[in-house]
Scaffold this active site. Structure first.
Site, PDB file in Angstrom:
ATOM      1  N   CYS A  24      -0.003   4.133   2.280  1.00 56.21           N
ATOM      2  CA  CYS A  24       0.180   3.916   3.465  1.00 56.21           C
ATOM      3  C   CYS A  24       1.628   4.420   3.707  1.00 56.21           C
ATOM      4  CB  CYS A  24      -0.727   1.983   3.711  1.00 56.21           C
ATOM      5  SG  CYS A  24      -2.018   1.188   3.755  1.00 56.21           S
ATOM      6  N   ASP A  25       2.087   3.615   3.020  1.00 59.26           N
ATOM      7  CA  ASP A  25       3.198   3.789   3.763  1.00 59.26           C
ATOM      8  C   ASP A  25       3.980   4.479   2.650  1.00 59.26           C
ATOM      9  OD1 ASP A  25       2.661   1.607   5.414  1.00 59.26           O
ATOM     10  OD2 ASP A  25       2.874  -0.369   4.385  1.00 59.26           O
TER      11      ASP A  25
ATOM     12  N   CYS B 164       1.015  -1.530  -0.206  1.00 58.53           N
ATOM     13  CA  CYS B 164      -0.294   0.182  -0.184  1.00 58.53           C
ATOM     14  C   CYS B 164       0.776   1.028  -0.100  1.00 58.53           C
ATOM     15  CB  CYS B 164      -0.798   0.355   0.873  1.00 58.53           C
ATOM     16  SG  CYS B 164      -2.021   1.425   1.578  1.00 58.53           S
TER      17      CYS B 164
HETATM   18  P1  FAD Z   1     -11.682  -5.188   5.772  1.00 59.85           P
HETATM   19  O1  FAD Z   1     -10.420  -4.518   7.099  1.00 59.85           O
HETATM   20  O2  FAD Z   1     -10.473  -6.176   4.378  1.00 59.85           O
HETATM   21  O3  FAD Z   1     -12.428  -6.145   6.786  1.00 59.85           O
HETATM   22  C1  FAD Z   1     -13.226  -7.069   6.456  1.00 59.85           C
HETATM   23  C2  FAD Z   1     -13.293  -8.217   7.502  1.00 59.85           C
HETATM   24  O4  FAD Z   1     -14.526  -9.281   7.451  1.00 59.85           O
HETATM   25  C3  FAD Z   1     -12.249  -8.571   8.416  1.00 59.85           C
HETATM   26  O5  FAD Z   1     -12.350  -8.450   9.198  1.00 59.85           O
HETATM   27  C4  FAD Z   1     -12.429 -10.090   7.557  1.00 59.85           C
HETATM   28  O6  FAD Z   1     -12.263 -11.748   8.318  1.00 59.85           O
HETATM   29  C5  FAD Z   1     -14.657 -10.538   7.159  1.00 59.85           C
HETATM   30  N1  FAD Z   1     -14.728 -11.285   6.241  1.00 59.85           N
HETATM   31  C6  FAD Z   1     -14.245 -11.609   5.145  1.00 59.85           C
HETATM   32  N2  FAD Z   1     -15.095 -12.413   4.783  1.00 59.85           N
HETATM   33  C7  FAD Z   1     -16.455 -12.616   5.810  1.00 59.85           C
HETATM   34  C8  FAD Z   1     -17.868 -13.659   5.539  1.00 59.85           C
HETATM   35  N3  FAD Z   1     -17.324 -14.918   4.837  1.00 59.85           N
HETATM   36  N4  FAD Z   1     -18.121 -13.627   7.295  1.00 59.85           N
HETATM   37  C9  FAD Z   1     -17.193 -13.294   8.219  1.00 59.85           C
HETATM   38  N5  FAD Z   1     -16.490 -12.048   8.629  1.00 59.85           N
HETATM   39  C10 FAD Z   1     -15.964 -12.221   7.250  1.00 59.85           C
HETATM   40  N6  FAD Z   1      -5.669   2.135   5.426  1.00 59.85           N
HETATM   41  C11 FAD Z   1      -5.171   3.027   5.699  1.00 59.85           C
HETATM   42  O7  FAD Z   1      -5.757   3.331   6.116  1.00 59.85           O
HETATM   43  N7  FAD Z   1      -3.541   3.298   6.744  1.00 59.85           N
HETATM   44  C12 FAD Z   1      -2.762   2.599   6.517  1.00 59.85           C
HETATM   45  O8  FAD Z   1      -1.909   2.711   7.373  1.00 59.85           O
HETATM   46  C13 FAD Z   1      -2.924   1.329   6.314  1.00 59.85           C
HETATM   47  N8  FAD Z   1      -2.362   0.325   6.283  1.00 59.85           N
HETATM   48  C14 FAD Z   1      -2.271  -1.004   6.068  1.00 59.85           C
HETATM   49  C15 FAD Z   1      -1.359  -2.218   6.632  1.00 59.85           C
HETATM   50  C16 FAD Z   1      -1.466  -3.336   6.468  1.00 59.85           C
HETATM   51  C17 FAD Z   1      -0.309  -4.496   6.650  1.00 59.85           C
HETATM   52  C18 FAD Z   1      -3.011  -3.837   4.894  1.00 59.85           C
HETATM   53  C19 FAD Z   1      -2.673  -5.239   5.511  1.00 59.85           C
HETATM   54  C20 FAD Z   1      -3.608  -2.625   5.381  1.00 59.85           C
HETATM   55  C21 FAD Z   1      -3.669  -0.972   5.386  1.00 59.85           C
HETATM   56  N9  FAD Z   1      -4.118  -0.018   5.414  1.00 59.85           N
HETATM   57  C22 FAD Z   1      -4.514   0.735   5.714  1.00 59.85           C
HETATM   58  C23 FAD Z   1      -5.917  -0.762   4.468  1.00 59.85           C
HETATM   59  C24 FAD Z   1      -6.806  -0.962   5.977  1.00 59.85           C
HETATM   60  O9  FAD Z   1      -6.413  -1.663   6.268  1.00 59.85           O
HETATM   61  C25 FAD Z   1      -7.978  -1.046   5.028  1.00 59.85           C
HETATM   62  O10 FAD Z   1      -8.261  -0.073   3.677  1.00 59.85           O
HETATM   63  C26 FAD Z   1      -9.042  -1.357   5.658  1.00 59.85           C
HETATM   64  O11 FAD Z   1      -8.901  -2.029   6.567  1.00 59.85           O
HETATM   65  C27 FAD Z   1     -10.427  -1.913   4.699  1.00 59.85           C
HETATM   66  O12 FAD Z   1     -12.403  -2.024   5.259  1.00 59.85           O
HETATM   67  P2  FAD Z   1     -12.376  -2.875   5.371  1.00 59.85           P
HETATM   68  O13 FAD Z   1     -13.875  -2.824   6.896  1.00 59.85           O
HETATM   69  O14 FAD Z   1     -13.356  -2.623   3.986  1.00 59.85           O
HETATM   70  O15 FAD Z   1     -12.301  -4.605   4.987  1.00 59.85           O
END
Ligand code: FAD
Ligand code: NAP
Length: 307
Positions: free
Chosen positions: A135-136, A132
């Site tokens: 992010c980094d 990302c």
């Molecule tokens: P997610 O956070 O992916 O959450 C989805 C959830 O759904 C998960 O917990 C999963 O377990 C659950 N799930 C999936 N399928 C199912 C199912 N069938 N039944 C039940 N549960 C399910 N963003 C920033 O803003 N700043 C940063 O510095 C940053 N750094 C990052 C560093 C890393 C290493 C990573 C991996 C990501 C980073 N991001 C950062 C990006 C950020 O994490 C994502 O954009 C954000 O988490 C997206 O949120 P979301 O709720 O859409 O999905």
């Protein structure tokens, strides 16, 4: 019968849970297969969440979110939803052991960046290897970085990094890109971006402090490229399996499986909403996922009230 079933408990799902329960919906359950918090809990350093001026870990950032939601009545069930379908006006959620009924559903299951399978990739993830740039990238201000990949994401992120870093070496395994012609042109014209085409990363090298560079196999032989950051953009896996039925997807998705939504996070199916990284054109940031979740919850409230 739930008013709203939320599938996924990352920033999008948790924020939706907060807004839905605080906004008056009564039976709201968030189905999260693991601990709430989402993929950001894998990150050790976040410094771009507004209002949190200290550099915090993902776990620290997300720690209080579930507690805040539960105060307003959000229920969390540690369940992996298998499939979502619709029968008349009622949504059916298959948990594997039972079927849960809901008036409306919000899908926020996220998407995961693919690993390239490079030597050293796993060892140095979070210690120089990143998926990302938003992010980094800032951690490598005025430093040299490497980008791996040849699609739109790799090229757009290389352009983004070139604004921050002193040099970007883009390593791609073929001589042709998958990105749009305009983006390819901008990359080629950018003085800060060096292209290593028909080349593959043999190994990511480093020490206890983190990445120091990569060994690249080029047509002319092996070369060492110094870099403190390696950004890998080789595609994403969209977590859309809950929407897959025998006849295809429950709602419209784009060519890459991302859920199509309008500005209110409504999908093509009445009462079905999507938010965060699983939707098309997502910025893939915590703050954006949270904003989507709030928007989706407000839309779900007006949908449930209208029915
Ligand atoms: P997610 O956070 O992916 O959450 C989805 C959830 O759904 C998960 O917990 C999963 O377990 C659950 N799930 C999936 N399928 C199912 C199912 N069938 N039944 C039940 N549960 C399910 N963003 C920033 O803003 N700043 C940063 O510095 C940053 N750094 C990052 C560093 C890393 C290493 C990573 C991996 C990501 C980073 N991001 C950062 C990006 C950020 O994490 C994502 O954009 C954000 O988490 C997206 O949120 P979301 O709720 O859409 O999905
Ligand atoms: P992508 O188009 O699938 O490109 C992935 C790139 O990574 C390809 O160049 C591929 O090489 C390379 N690759 C795959 N596995 C690899 C490995 N193990 N080692 C080294 N290289 C590897 O993925 P994306 O760039 O994330 O884009 C996904 C979709 O979103 C695309 O259809 C894209 O057009 C779209 N998108 C659009 C925009 C926009 O319109 N602005 C922005 C971002 C993304 P090969 O080329 O050799 O296969």
């Amino acid at each position: 019968m739930l008013d709203l079933a939320i599938v996924g408990g990352g920033p999008a799902g948790l924020t939706a849970g907060l807004y839905a329960t605080r906004g008056g919906l009564k039976n709201v359950v968030m189905f999260e297969k693991g601990m709430p918090g989402g993929q950001i809990t894998q990150s050790s350093e976040i410094e771009n969440y507004p209002g949190v001026s200290d550099v915090v870990s993902g776990i620290e950032l997300m720690e209080k979110w579930p507690e805040q939601c539960q105060r307003f009545g959000l229920k969390h069930e540690m369940v992996e939803i298998q499939k979502i379908s619709k029968d008349g006006d009622t949504f059916l959620l298959d948990t594997g052991s039972e079927t849960v009924e809901a008036k409306s559903v919000l899908v926020c299951t996220g998407s995961n960046p693919r690993k390239a399978g490079l030597k050293g990739e796993e060892e140095f993830t979070g210690k120089g290897v990143s998926y990302c740039a938003t992010c980094d990238g800032f951690f490598y201000k005025e430093k040299e970085v490497v980008v791996v990949g040849g699609g739109d994401t790799a090229l757009e992120e290389a352009l983004y990094l070139a604004k921050i870093c002193s040099k970007v070496t883009l390593v791609h395994r073929r001589d042709g890109f998958r990105a749009s012609p305009a983006t390819i042109e901008r990359v080629k014209e950018n003085d800060k971006i060096e292209l290593l085409l028909e080349s593959t990363v043999e190994e990511i090298v480093g020490d206890k402090m983190g990445v120091t560079g990569v060994k690249v196999e080029t047509k002319e032989g092996s070369v060492d490229v110094d870099a403190m950051g390696i950004f890998i953009f080789v595609g994403y896996d969209v977590n859309n399996s809950v929407l897959k039925n025998e006849g295809g997807f429950l709602c419209d998705v784009n060519n890459w499986g991302e859920v199509r939504v309008d500005l209110k996070m409504r999908t093509s199916v009445d009462g079905l909403f999507a938010a965060g990284d699983v939707r098309e054109d997502a910025a893939k940031q915590v703050v954006c996922a949270a904003g989507d979740g709030a928007t989706a919850a407000l839309s779900a409230i007006s949908y449930v009230e209208g029915h």
